[in-house]
Structure formats: C-alpha cells, structure tokens
Design a protein around this motif. Sequence first.
Motif, PDB file in Angstrom:
ATOM      1  N   ARG A   1       0.827  -1.210   0.000  1.00 52.93           N
ATOM      2  CA  ARG A   1       0.000   0.000   0.000  1.00 52.93           C
ATOM      3  C   ARG A   1       0.862   1.261   0.000  1.00 52.93           C
ATOM      4  NH1 ARG A   1      -3.951  -1.316  -2.432  1.00 52.93           N
ATOM      5  NH2 ARG A   1      -2.445  -2.930  -3.006  1.00 52.93           N
ATOM      6  N   GLN A   2       0.277   2.320  -0.492  1.00 50.33           N
ATOM      7  CA  GLN A   2       0.864   3.649  -0.400  1.00 50.33           C
ATOM      8  C   GLN A   2       0.537   4.223   0.974  1.00 50.33           C
ATOM      9  OE1 GLN A   2       3.138   5.632  -1.212  1.00 50.33           O
ATOM     10  NE2 GLN A   2       2.503   6.696  -3.074  1.00 50.33           N
ATOM     11  N   GLY A   3       1.449   5.007   1.534  1.00 54.42           N
ATOM     12  CA  GLY A   3       1.209   5.647   2.820  1.00 54.42           C
ATOM     13  C   GLY A   3       0.773   7.085   2.657  1.00 54.42           C
ATOM     14  N   ASN A   4       0.161   7.637   3.690  1.00 56.79           N
ATOM     15  CA  ASN A   4      -0.326   9.013   3.588  1.00 56.79           C
ATOM     16  C   ASN A   4       0.735  10.048   3.948  1.00 56.79           C
ATOM     17  OD1 ASN A   4      -0.238   8.952   6.420  1.00 56.79           O
ATOM     18  ND2 ASN A   4      -2.432   8.522   6.618  1.00 56.79           N
ATOM     19  N   LYS A   5       1.906   9.603   4.400  1.00 51.76           N
ATOM     20  CA  LYS A   5       2.980  10.538   4.691  1.00 51.76           C
ATOM     21  C   LYS A   5       4.308   9.795   4.745  1.00 51.76           C
ATOM     22  CE  LYS A   5       2.448  10.353   9.750  1.00 51.76           C
ATOM     23  NZ  LYS A   5       2.240  11.167  10.969  1.00 51.76           N
ATOM     24  N   TYR A   6       5.380  10.559   4.648  1.00 47.86           N
ATOM     25  CA  TYR A   6       6.727  10.017   4.749  1.00 47.86           C
ATOM     26  C   TYR A   6       6.936   9.444   6.156  1.00 47.86           C
ATOM     27  CZ  TYR A   6      11.748   9.987   5.389  1.00 47.86           C
ATOM     28  OH  TYR A   6      13.017   9.605   5.683  1.00 47.86           O
ATOM     29  N   PRO A   7       7.668   8.318   6.321  1.00 53.64           N
ATOM     30  CA  PRO A   7       8.448   7.583   5.340  1.00 53.64           C
ATOM     31  C   PRO A   7       7.695   6.443   4.673  1.00 53.64           C
ATOM     32  CG  PRO A   7       8.940   6.716   7.494  1.00 53.64           C
ATOM     33  CD  PRO A   7       7.927   7.805   7.700  1.00 53.64           C
ATOM     34  N   TRP A   8       6.376   6.437   4.836  1.00 47.73           N
ATOM     35  CA  TRP A   8       5.571   5.352   4.280  1.00 47.73           C
ATOM     36  C   TRP A   8       5.063   5.669   2.881  1.00 47.73           C
ATOM     37  CZ3 TRP A   8       6.602   1.587   7.368  1.00 47.73           C
ATOM     38  CH2 TRP A   8       6.745   1.803   8.731  1.00 47.73           C
ATOM     39  N   ARG A   9       5.309   6.876   2.421  1.00 49.04           N
ATOM     40  CA  ARG A   9       4.794   7.295   1.121  1.00 49.04           C
ATOM     41  C   ARG A   9       5.889   7.194   0.066  1.00 49.04           C
ATOM     42  NH1 ARG A   9       0.216   9.102  -0.407  1.00 49.04           N
ATOM     43  NH2 ARG A   9      -0.029  10.182  -2.394  1.00 49.04           N
ATOM     44  N   LEU A  10       5.579   6.540  -1.030  1.00 48.10           N
ATOM     45  CA  LEU A  10       6.523   6.429  -2.141  1.00 48.10           C
ATOM     46  C   LEU A  10       6.585   7.775  -2.856  1.00 48.10           C
ATOM     47  CD1 LEU A  10       8.142   4.016  -3.460  1.00 48.10           C
ATOM     48  CD2 LEU A  10       6.373   4.017  -5.208  1.00 48.10           C
ATOM     49  N   LEU A  11       7.788   8.346  -2.944  1.00 43.40           N
ATOM     50  CA  LEU A  11       7.922   9.699  -3.472  1.00 43.40           C
ATOM     51  C   LEU A  11       8.125   9.739  -4.987  1.00 43.40           C
ATOM     52  CD1 LEU A  11      10.297  11.172  -0.726  1.00 43.40           C
ATOM     53  CD2 LEU A  11       7.800  11.356  -0.859  1.00 43.40           C
ATOM     54  N   ASN A  12       8.836   8.757  -5.549  1.00 42.31           N
ATOM     55  CA  ASN A  12       9.203   8.793  -6.970  1.00 42.31           C
ATOM     56  C   ASN A  12       9.871  10.113  -7.331  1.00 42.31           C
ATOM     57  OD1 ASN A  12       8.559   6.266  -8.145  1.00 42.31           O
ATOM     58  ND2 ASN A  12       6.385   6.752  -8.056  1.00 42.31           N
ATOM     59  N   ASN A  13      10.764  10.548  -6.442  1.00 41.38           N
ATOM     60  CA  ASN A  13      11.455  11.821  -6.631  1.00 41.38           C
ATOM     61  C   ASN A  13      12.940  11.596  -6.363  1.00 41.38           C
ATOM     62  OD1 ASN A  13      12.667  14.431  -6.018  1.00 41.38           O
ATOM     63  ND2 ASN A  13      10.585  15.257  -5.946  1.00 41.38           N
ATOM     64  N   TYR A  14      13.735  11.595  -7.415  1.00 42.46           N
ATOM     65  CA  TYR A  14      15.144  11.228  -7.289  1.00 42.46           C
ATOM     66  C   TYR A  14      15.903  12.169  -6.356  1.00 42.46           C
ATOM     67  CZ  TYR A  14      19.927  10.051  -8.635  1.00 42.46           C
ATOM     68  OH  TYR A  14      21.257   9.685  -8.628  1.00 42.46           O
ATOM     69  N   GLU A  15      15.679  13.464  -6.484  1.00 40.74           N
ATOM     70  CA  GLU A  15      16.408  14.419  -5.645  1.00 40.74           C
ATOM     71  C   GLU A  15      16.114  14.193  -4.165  1.00 40.74           C
ATOM     72  OE1 GLU A  15      15.529  16.506  -9.597  1.00 40.74           O
ATOM     73  OE2 GLU A  15      14.442  15.254  -8.174  1.00 40.74           O
ATOM     74  N   GLN A  16      14.833  14.057  -3.822  1.00 40.54           N
ATOM     75  CA  GLN A  16      14.468  13.841  -2.421  1.00 40.54           C
ATOM     76  C   GLN A  16      14.937  12.485  -1.921  1.00 40.54           C
ATOM     77  OE1 GLN A  16      10.478  14.850  -1.122  1.00 40.54           O
ATOM     78  NE2 GLN A  16      10.182  16.164  -2.907  1.00 40.54           N
ATOM     79  N   ASP A  17      14.804  11.460  -2.766  1.00 39.38           N
ATOM     80  CA  ASP A  17      15.225  10.120  -2.355  1.00 39.38           C
ATOM     81  C   ASP A  17      16.716  10.061  -2.077  1.00 39.38           C
ATOM     82  OD1 ASP A  17      12.710   8.931  -2.390  1.00 39.38           O
ATOM     83  OD2 ASP A  17      12.846   8.399  -4.506  1.00 39.38           O
ATOM     84  N   CYS A  18      17.505  10.782  -2.859  1.00 41.36           N
ATOM     85  CA  CYS A  18      18.951  10.811  -2.609  1.00 41.36           C
ATOM     86  C   CYS A  18      19.253  11.380  -1.227  1.00 41.36           C
ATOM     87  CB  CYS A  18      19.652  11.639  -3.685  1.00 41.36           C
ATOM     88  SG  CYS A  18      19.889  10.786  -5.255  1.00 41.36           S
ATOM     89  N   LYS A  19      18.590  12.463  -0.883  1.00 41.70           N
ATOM     90  CA  LYS A  19      18.821  13.073   0.431  1.00 41.70           C
ATOM     91  C   LYS A  19      18.391  12.135   1.555  1.00 41.70           C
ATOM     92  CE  LYS A  19      18.261  17.838  -1.217  1.00 41.70           C
ATOM     93  NZ  LYS A  19      17.417  19.060  -1.155  1.00 41.70           N
ATOM     94  N   ILE A  20      17.218  11.517   1.380  1.00 41.48           N
ATOM     95  CA  ILE A  20      16.664  10.651   2.428  1.00 41.48           C
ATOM     96  C   ILE A  20      17.503   9.390   2.612  1.00 41.48           C
ATOM     97  CG2 ILE A  20      14.703   9.161   2.994  1.00 41.48           C
ATOM     98  CD1 ILE A  20      12.934  11.302   1.581  1.00 41.48           C
ATOM     99  N   LEU A  21      17.815   8.712   1.507  1.00 41.02           N
ATOM    100  CA  LEU A  21      18.455   7.414   1.596  1.00 41.02           C
ATOM    101  C   LEU A  21      19.962   7.495   1.779  1.00 41.02           C
ATOM    102  CD1 LEU A  21      16.481   5.486  -1.182  1.00 41.02           C
ATOM    103  CD2 LEU A  21      16.118   5.416   1.281  1.00 41.02           C
ATOM    104  N   LEU A  22      20.591   8.526   1.260  1.00 41.01           N
ATOM    105  CA  LEU A  22      22.045   8.610   1.301  1.00 41.01           C
ATOM    106  C   LEU A  22      22.563   9.523   2.397  1.00 41.01           C
ATOM    107  CD1 LEU A  22      22.839   8.760  -2.530  1.00 41.01           C
ATOM    108  CD2 LEU A  22      22.458   6.772  -1.073  1.00 41.01           C
ATOM    109  N   GLN A  23      21.725  10.436   2.886  1.00 40.03           N
ATOM    110  CA  GLN A  23      22.188  11.393   3.884  1.00 40.03           C
ATOM    111  C   GLN A  23      21.357  11.388   5.166  1.00 40.03           C
ATOM    112  OE1 GLN A  23      22.425  15.285   1.999  1.00 40.03           O
ATOM    113  NE2 GLN A  23      23.119  14.362   0.081  1.00 40.03           N
ATOM    114  N   GLY A  24      20.110  10.939   5.103  1.00 39.95           N
ATOM    115  CA  GLY A  24      19.231  10.976   6.259  1.00 39.95           C
ATOM    116  C   GLY A  24      19.683  10.033   7.361  1.00 39.95           C
ATOM    117  N   SER A  25      19.212  10.316   8.579  1.00 41.31           N
ATOM    118  CA  SER A  25      19.567   9.506   9.739  1.00 41.31           C
ATOM    119  C   SER A  25      18.983   8.101   9.612  1.00 41.31           C
ATOM    120  CB  SER A  25      19.050  10.179  11.013  1.00 41.31           C
ATOM    121  OG  SER A  25      19.258   9.346  12.134  1.00 41.31           O
ATOM    122  N   ILE A  26      19.768   7.108   9.979  1.00 42.39           N
ATOM    123  CA  ILE A  26      19.268   5.725   9.986  1.00 42.39           C
ATOM    124  C   ILE A  26      18.272   5.543  11.128  1.00 42.39           C
ATOM    125  CG2 ILE A  26      19.910   3.306  10.329  1.00 42.39           C
ATOM    126  CD1 ILE A  26      20.734   4.294   7.618  1.00 42.39           C
ATOM    127  N   ALA A  27      18.635   6.026  12.292  1.00 39.86           N
ATOM    128  CA  ALA A  27      17.761   5.908  13.469  1.00 39.86           C
ATOM    129  C   ALA A  27      16.811   7.098  13.502  1.00 39.86           C
ATOM    130  CB  ALA A  27      18.589   5.853  14.742  1.00 39.86           C
TER     131      ALA A  27
END
Length: 509
Positions: A452-478
């Motif tokens: 399912r799709q979520g109604n907000k991050y981090p459960w929502r699929l963004l399909n946005n390369y710029e945002q995904d790079c920041k979230i997955l490569l720079q965002g906090s793991i915990a």
Amino acid sequence: MILQPLHFDVLIIGAGLSGIGTACHLRRECPSKKIAILERRSQIGGTWDLFRYPGIRSDSDMFTFGFDFRPWPGLKVLADGPSIRQYLIDTADEYAVSRDIHFNVDLFSANWDSQKELWILQGSNTQSGKPCYYSCKFLISCTGYYDHSQGYLPKIPGAEQFQGDYIHPQHWPEELDYQNKKIVVIGSGATAITLVPALADQAKHVTMLQRSPSYVISVPAFDKLSALLLKFLPKSWVFNFARWRNIKIQRWLFKASKHWPHFMRKLFLRGVRKSLPNDFDMRHFTPSYSPWDQRICAVPDDDFFAAIKSGKASVETGEIKAIDKQGIELESGQQIDADIIITATGLNIQVLGGMQLSIDGKKVPISEKLTYKAVLLEGVPNMSWVFGYTNAPWTLKADISARYICRLINYMDEHQLDICLPVDSEGCAESDSVMSSLSSGYVRRGNHALPRQGNKYPWRLLNNYEQDCKILLQGSIADGILTFQKGKNAIEPETTRLTSNQTEEIATH
C-alpha cells in the motif's frame, strides 16, 4: 532427511539489474559480509536474459540506466538487450560477485524464525528437482514486479481458431520465420513500438493494432555531444556529465508534464507530427490521458516513425471483436489479415518472484503492508526489497536503495544490533498501491498484489530522485520509526553450512 540450510550473512534474490547492482554495492561497502545471489534462471540478466524478441532494447538512456559506480561503456543512447546483458555479466565479473551466484534456484518460501533470528528459505533446483535450503541474517528481494513465467494475455474470442503463429513477446520462439509475413502486433507500449521497426525490414507488412494510443518521443540513437567532449576531456568527466545532464532532462520533463500537462501534451504531439507524413491521421498518436499518467515510449532516431513512412508498417486504432482463421476483426467491421499475431499486451504483476513470505510460519500479507522509505517492508524484520522507479530509469532508484541497505547494515554492525523492524504506529496506509501514480493496465490489474501507499513520509513512495537521494544517502538511519533490537542468539555460520558435496547437489553455480 532435511538438510541444514546453507548460511550467509546476506541473501539477494535475483541476478538481474537490481540483484547484480546490490551485490556490487555490498562488495564495495560491506566487504566483510558473506553474500549469495539466488537466481531461478541459468544465466545472469533477469529481464534482459528472459526477453529475446527482435529489437529488444532499453527504453531509458544508458547513462542513467547504467550503474552509478560503473558507467555504461558506450555512446549508444538506447542499448539493445544483448549488450545490456553483457554489461551485467562484465559488472558482476569486475566486482567478483559472479562466483556468489547460485543458479537454477526456484524459491518457494522465506520464513523469519524469531527463535533463531534468521530467515530460512526453501526451494528446489530447477534442473535436478532436488530441494535446497538457505538461511541468512538479512534478506534482499531484487525480483522486480512482474511474473517471469507468463505475460498478460487477454482473452480474445476466437483466438484458438487462428491458423498462424500466435505469440507473446515474453516467450519468443527462437526459430520463428517472419520473412515476407503479414504481422499484427497488438499493443501500444514500449514492446510493441520496439517490435514494429525491428520486424518491418523482413516482414511483408507490420500492423500495430492498439486499443488506445501512447505518447511516443524520438531520442538520438547516438550521443554526439559526449563523442565530441571525449576528444578533449577525460572519459570519467564526460560520462559523469552525461549522466548528470540526462537526469536533469528527465526530471524536468516529468515535472513539467505534471505541472503543465496541456503544454507538454502539445509539445510531445508536435514532435510526432514532424516525424510523420503530412496527411497522417494523428488520432493514432493522441492519447486520452495526460503525459506521464503512463510511461512514455522512447524510440531511437525516429525508427518507429520511419517504418510507418516507408509503408512497411501501419497503425490501426480500435477494439477487437474476434480473431478468426485469417486474422483479426475489429468492432468497426474492419478485417486485418495476418500470418502472425503478436500479443504485446503487457505483463502480470508478481511480488517477490512468487515466493511466500512468512514470520514464524504466519503468512505476511504483502498487499496490506506499507513500505518504509520504499526499501523495507512494514512489520517485517531484516528484509528489504529493491524497487526501481516507474517514472524514471529503474536503476536510479535501485542504486540508491542498495546504498541505503549498505548504510543500514553497517549501522547495525557498528551499534551491535541484530534486528531492524519498521513499525507503523499511526495507521498510515491508504487504499492505493505503491504504483498508483501510473494508470497503465498492468498496474490496475496488479493493484491487489502490491504494498500500500502511505499518507505521509516515510511510508509514502515519493518517486522523486532528488528527495530520495537526500533521504536514503544522507538521512539519519535511526529515526524512531525504524526500531532495532539486540539479538538473543549468536548463530555461528559454520553450524548451518553444507558440505561441498551437498552444496553441489542443491545449487548450480
């Protein structure tokens, strides 16, 4: 007697684009981990080994479709299938992951054993039929989202009466003779638009029969700018620039299509008009939907339109009434004779390659689960899936997802953590699936099988390369949503390894 599972730190399911890429990232960023790739087929390639129809090629440019850590070694914009498969083989060899692939492994189930704190996988060898068992601490699915065993074949009245060849491109006959034959290709997506010019040179005539049109754009077959820059600049600079440039262009086209759909529609259709004869009926290339409600089809150097202009190919739009001995009858009454009918009608959605996922023997209802950062599954421990973009080259997302998984594994090792588990404590699930942004037929048909799709991050699929790079490569793991546990058991890998003779019995390397 049930054999003890062959144990690994990380198991990757699938030796296609995502699986090979993920394994290479693990080699680079988690070198101490013992990994294996389990592949149902007998060769590397996944999609690019399965599909063998004439003209098969990428529908994304190779600078962005190739891996970020190993640039595509050429200037061809849309590469053919065999070249892509060879690129995967060469990449696997260069990063020493070829030796870690277990071929011909058909997995039936993966069960998380909470007592052992391990995934236990069961399957069989597709050649010998013998059972095989694996275990791991961390499981990664790189199986894509469609059923490799069978493509989508709509029920068309009278199909059994047809006296010619009736073919789905997913299972192309190697010895098919289509020279001087009348061919009808049913469909209007990337497969159909690839097949038409590839068949037209030898066929008597090729008709693309579509129920409704798709957006089609022409792109250069060869990157002339990069070829020029290579005369003056280092190869790495040129390819990095080409990748950056093409990502920006693709992202702009997508964003512009969503913000100014009417303008972009006119722009796309103007390009088609310029590529076709002046008297051509444009209703065959005028979709009823807005750009990027479905994927846009790319063709190299107008090859599809050139086949139409030459008279070797044509396009018909209408509903099929029935198939008879000689061909196809449309609802309009028009008859299209054919020696060969090719049903380029799409694919069937399938998650995890059809493998059953469970926790302590209880089935996990994938279609009721959310995805965490589009990489982990809600409520499922130590398990991730690599799922590429549907609105951009698949590999862009696959690459950064794999790098996030490496970050996560290294974080857990650094903090001596054994289990990670994403928990939705707020009830964020929506009724739509993670692919609901596309209105394609295969997405509508497979909506029931997808998370399912979520109604907000981090459960929502963004399909946005710029945002995904920041979230997955720079965002906090915990982040308080992804929970962690220290393990209760210390499982020594040696206790679950098979002997070399047993290994040969259950897996062909």
